[in-house]
Every structure is written in C-alpha cells, then in structure tokens.
Write a protein that holds these residues in place. Structure first.
Motif, PDB file in Angstrom:
ATOM      1  N   SER A  95      11.311 -39.056  -3.692  1.00 53.72           N
ATOM      2  CA  SER A  95      10.216 -39.878  -3.184  1.00 53.72           C
ATOM      3  C   SER A  95       8.913 -39.542  -3.899  1.00 53.72           C
ATOM      4  O   SER A  95       8.551 -38.367  -4.025  1.00 53.72           O
ATOM      5  CB  SER A  95      10.032 -39.648  -1.684  1.00 53.72           C
ATOM      6  N   ARG A  96       8.209 -40.567  -4.327  1.00 54.03           N
ATOM      7  CA  ARG A  96       6.895 -40.354  -4.934  1.00 54.03           C
ATOM      8  C   ARG A  96       5.839 -40.059  -3.873  1.00 54.03           C
ATOM      9  O   ARG A  96       4.701 -39.701  -4.198  1.00 54.03           O
ATOM     10  CB  ARG A  96       6.498 -41.602  -5.735  1.00 54.03           C
ATOM     11  N   LEU A  97       6.204 -40.185  -2.615  1.00 54.82           N
ATOM     12  CA  LEU A  97       5.275 -39.891  -1.519  1.00 54.82           C
ATOM     13  C   LEU A  97       5.370 -38.434  -1.064  1.00 54.82           C
ATOM     14  O   LEU A  97       4.536 -37.970  -0.290  1.00 54.82           O
ATOM     15  CB  LEU A  97       5.555 -40.816  -0.332  1.00 54.82           C
ATOM     16  N   ALA A  98       6.400 -37.738  -1.524  1.00 58.55           N
ATOM     17  CA  ALA A  98       6.597 -36.341  -1.121  1.00 58.55           C
ATOM     18  C   ALA A  98       5.822 -35.413  -2.053  1.00 58.55           C
ATOM     19  O   ALA A  98       5.691 -35.673  -3.252  1.00 58.55           O
ATOM     20  CB  ALA A  98       8.078 -35.994  -1.158  1.00 58.55           C
ATOM     21  N   THR A  99       5.303 -34.329  -1.493  1.00 64.51           N
ATOM     22  CA  THR A  99       4.612 -33.318  -2.290  1.00 64.51           C
ATOM     23  C   THR A  99       5.303 -31.971  -2.114  1.00 64.51           C
ATOM     24  O   THR A  99       5.996 -31.738  -1.122  1.00 64.51           O
ATOM     25  CB  THR A  99       3.141 -33.178  -1.876  1.00 64.51           C
ATOM     26  N   LYS A 100       5.082 -31.093  -3.068  1.00 65.16           N
ATOM     27  CA  LYS A 100       5.705 -29.778  -2.980  1.00 65.16           C
ATOM     28  C   LYS A 100       5.178 -29.003  -1.779  1.00 65.16           C
ATOM     29  O   LYS A 100       5.934 -28.358  -1.050  1.00 65.16           O
ATOM     30  CB  LYS A 100       5.458 -28.974  -4.260  1.00 65.16           C
ATOM     31  N   ASP A 101       3.870 -29.068  -1.547  1.00 64.18           N
ATOM     32  CA  ASP A 101       3.263 -28.262  -0.496  1.00 64.18           C
ATOM     33  C   ASP A 101       3.603 -28.759   0.909  1.00 64.18           C
ATOM     34  O   ASP A 101       3.842 -27.954   1.819  1.00 64.18           O
ATOM     35  CB  ASP A 101       1.744 -28.227  -0.665  1.00 64.18           C
ATOM     36  N   ALA A 131      15.797 -37.856   4.898  1.00 65.01           N
ATOM     37  CA  ALA A 131      15.402 -39.095   4.234  1.00 65.01           C
ATOM     38  C   ALA A 131      16.139 -39.277   2.912  1.00 65.01           C
ATOM     39  O   ALA A 131      16.591 -40.382   2.581  1.00 65.01           O
ATOM     40  CB  ALA A 131      13.892 -39.105   4.008  1.00 65.01           C
ATOM     41  N   LEU A 132      16.265 -38.212   2.140  1.00 65.96           N
ATOM     42  CA  LEU A 132      16.990 -38.282   0.869  1.00 65.96           C
ATOM     43  C   LEU A 132      18.448 -38.673   1.082  1.00 65.96           C
ATOM     44  O   LEU A 132      19.011 -39.487   0.340  1.00 65.96           O
ATOM     45  CB  LEU A 132      16.898 -36.943   0.138  1.00 65.96           C
ATOM     46  N   LYS A 133      19.066 -38.074   2.103  1.00 64.56           N
ATOM     47  CA  LYS A 133      20.472 -38.389   2.385  1.00 64.56           C
ATOM     48  C   LYS A 133      20.630 -39.828   2.879  1.00 64.56           C
ATOM     49  O   LYS A 133      21.594 -40.513   2.526  1.00 64.56           O
ATOM     50  CB  LYS A 133      21.017 -37.417   3.428  1.00 64.56           C
ATOM     51  N   LEU A 134      19.699 -40.290   3.697  1.00 63.39           N
ATOM     52  CA  LEU A 134      19.777 -41.662   4.210  1.00 63.39           C
ATOM     53  C   LEU A 134      19.536 -42.678   3.095  1.00 63.39           C
ATOM     54  O   LEU A 134      20.145 -43.747   3.078  1.00 63.39           O
ATOM     55  CB  LEU A 134      18.767 -41.866   5.330  1.00 63.39           C
ATOM     56  N   LYS A 135      18.650 -42.363   2.183  1.00 57.59           N
ATOM     57  CA  LYS A 135      18.403 -43.282   1.066  1.00 57.59           C
ATOM     58  C   LYS A 135      19.659 -43.420   0.214  1.00 57.59           C
ATOM     59  O   LYS A 135      20.060 -44.524  -0.155  1.00 57.59           O
ATOM     60  CB  LYS A 135      17.250 -42.797   0.206  1.00 57.59           C
ATOM     61  N   ALA A 136      20.291 -42.300  -0.113  1.00 58.20           N
ATOM     62  CA  ALA A 136      21.506 -42.345  -0.937  1.00 58.20           C
ATOM     63  C   ALA A 136      22.670 -42.967  -0.166  1.00 58.20           C
ATOM     64  O   ALA A 136      23.417 -43.784  -0.698  1.00 58.20           O
ATOM     65  CB  ALA A 136      21.862 -40.938  -1.408  1.00 58.20           C
ATOM     66  N   MET A 137      22.826 -42.564   1.097  1.00 54.68           N
ATOM     67  CA  MET A 137      23.843 -43.090   2.007  1.00 54.68           C
ATOM     68  C   MET A 137      25.194 -43.267   1.303  1.00 54.68           C
ATOM     69  O   MET A 137      25.778 -44.345   1.248  1.00 54.68           O
ATOM     70  CB  MET A 137      23.376 -44.414   2.598  1.00 54.68           C
ATOM     71  N   ARG A 138      25.725 -42.148   0.785  1.00 58.14           N
ATOM     72  CA  ARG A 138      26.987 -42.208   0.043  1.00 58.14           C
ATOM     73  C   ARG A 138      28.196 -41.997   0.952  1.00 58.14           C
ATOM     74  O   ARG A 138      29.202 -41.436   0.543  1.00 58.14           O
ATOM     75  CB  ARG A 138      26.974 -41.167  -1.069  1.00 58.14           C
ATOM     76  N   GLY A 172      11.545 -44.218   6.355  1.00 58.26           N
ATOM     77  CA  GLY A 172      10.401 -45.001   5.928  1.00 58.26           C
ATOM     78  C   GLY A 172       9.191 -44.175   5.541  1.00 58.26           C
ATOM     79  O   GLY A 172       8.346 -44.623   4.760  1.00 58.26           O
ATOM     80  N   LYS A 173       9.102 -42.969   6.065  1.00 61.16           N
ATOM     81  CA  LYS A 173       7.994 -42.083   5.706  1.00 61.16           C
ATOM     82  C   LYS A 173       8.004 -41.776   4.218  1.00 61.16           C
ATOM     83  O   LYS A 173       6.939 -41.627   3.597  1.00 61.16           O
ATOM     84  CB  LYS A 173       8.095 -40.792   6.528  1.00 61.16           C
TER      85      LYS A 173
END
Length: 209
Positions: A95-101, A131-138, A172-173
């Motif tokens: 996600s481009r909305l996620a930050t390391k901190d 969120a990462l797992k739901l986006k991939a939803m494999r 969605g976040k």
C-alpha cells in the motif's frame, strides 16, 4: 549440499543471523521490511514454513556484498528457492498509504547474539497484515489457498473483526479501491467465521528471539 527444503522458523532466524552478521562485518546497518508468510512466521503462533521471504525492495540502500551473501546462505542451508529465497518483488502489492513508522513494528535485530547489529527487521502491524492478505485473497489458489484461508481467519481474530464490513474497513484503510469489490465480500461470507475461538487463540505480533 543439503536437500532443498522450505524455510521453517528456525531456519529463517538462522538465515537472518547470518545475513545480519555479514552486514555487521561490513560496517552496515540495513532495515528490512518483511511481509507475507515470513512475517507471520517471525511474529505469530500460527505460521510455520514458507518457500521464500517477501521483503520490500532495498533500492539504492542495498550494498554490493548483499546478493552474494544471500546466495551463499541459500546454498549452505539448502533453501528451495536457492538465491531467490529473499524476494523483493512484493513492492507492487504494498500500500502506498502505509508508512514504516505507523504501519510496521520492529520485530528484532540480527544477529541475535553479539554486540554489533547488522539488520533491523520490521513486520507489518496486525491491521496492515490483514489488509495485505485481503487484497491478495489467494484463497482459491490450488496450492496456497488453504494456507491463505487459515492465515486470514487467524488475522481476523487477532484484529477482533466480527463482521464483513469491519474487515472491509481495514482493507479500505490501505487499499480503498479493493475494498469496493463485491467479490471480496462474497468470499468473506462464504469462507470465514467471525466468531471468537475459545482455545488456541492466535496472536500477532509478538517479539520473539
């Protein structure tokens, strides 16, 4: 040479110890963001092996000695993916909305024993991991579907998600467009349980050495 094998948690920790030692010997400190099953292996009680390790690209911060060290570790430890066991192709899925901190958590430094650290490993927060797992939803993948389903089910519980819309809110976040897809709601309704389990509750993240 050892028989080619998947990577279990002990092997993963040992491999990062070796990589961290190489970094320390070269006077370098590298921050590595780990995703997918490897992050769950590091910091949960419900994932036990993986074929490779998904990391964010090191870009210009990757030192010259790094690839040779990765290949040597794979050869010595007999990893199934050989020198590609450390895979930085995951960037496209982040996600481009996620930050390391804000959306990652320092799991540990490596090597685990010794005075000099060489690598700092970060894993996603529980929300970002879900969120990462739901986006991939494999979950329908013939080879990985059952494992993906178990991972998502455990992460739903870790995040105290009790209904589909709460899961979509977390998705969605980080991935607003993906959260609008009705197919994800359909799969969630068909495949997942939103009741809290009483026994063997999953946890993530937890610092573990």
């Amino acid at each position: 040479m050892a028989e080619r094998r998947d990577i279990d948690r002990k092997a993963l920790l040992d491999a990062f110890d070796r990589l961290g030692k190489a970094a320390a010997e070269n006077g370098t400190i590298i921050e590595i963001l780990v995703y997918g099953g490897s992050a769950l292996m590091f910091a949960s009680n419900f994932r036990y092996s993986t074929g490779d390790v998904d990391i964010a690209s090191l870009g210009d911060s990757k030192p010259e000695w790094f690839d040779a060290a990765v290949a040597e570790i794979a050869k010595d430890m007999g990893f199934q993916e050989e020198e590609n066991w450390l895979n930085d192709a995951v960037d496209f899925h982040l996600s481009r909305l996620a930050t390391k901190d804000d959306d990652h958590w320092l799991y540990s430094t490596f090597p685990r024993i010794g005075e000099s650290e060489g690598i700092r490993v970060f894993v996603p927060t529980a929300e970002y991991m879900l969120a990462l797992k739901l986006k991939a939803m494999r979950v329908l993948d013939p080879s990985k579907g059952e494992q993906e389903k178990r991972d998502i089910q455990n992460l739903l519980e870790v995040n105290s998600v009790r209904d589909i819309e709460s899961a979509m809110e977390i998705l969605g976040k980080y991935f607003p467009v993906s959260a609008k897809h009705d197919d994800k709601r359909f799969l969630m309704k068909q495949l997942f349980n939103f009741e809290r389990s009483e026994d063997d509750a999953p946890f993530y993240p937890v610092r573990g050495l």
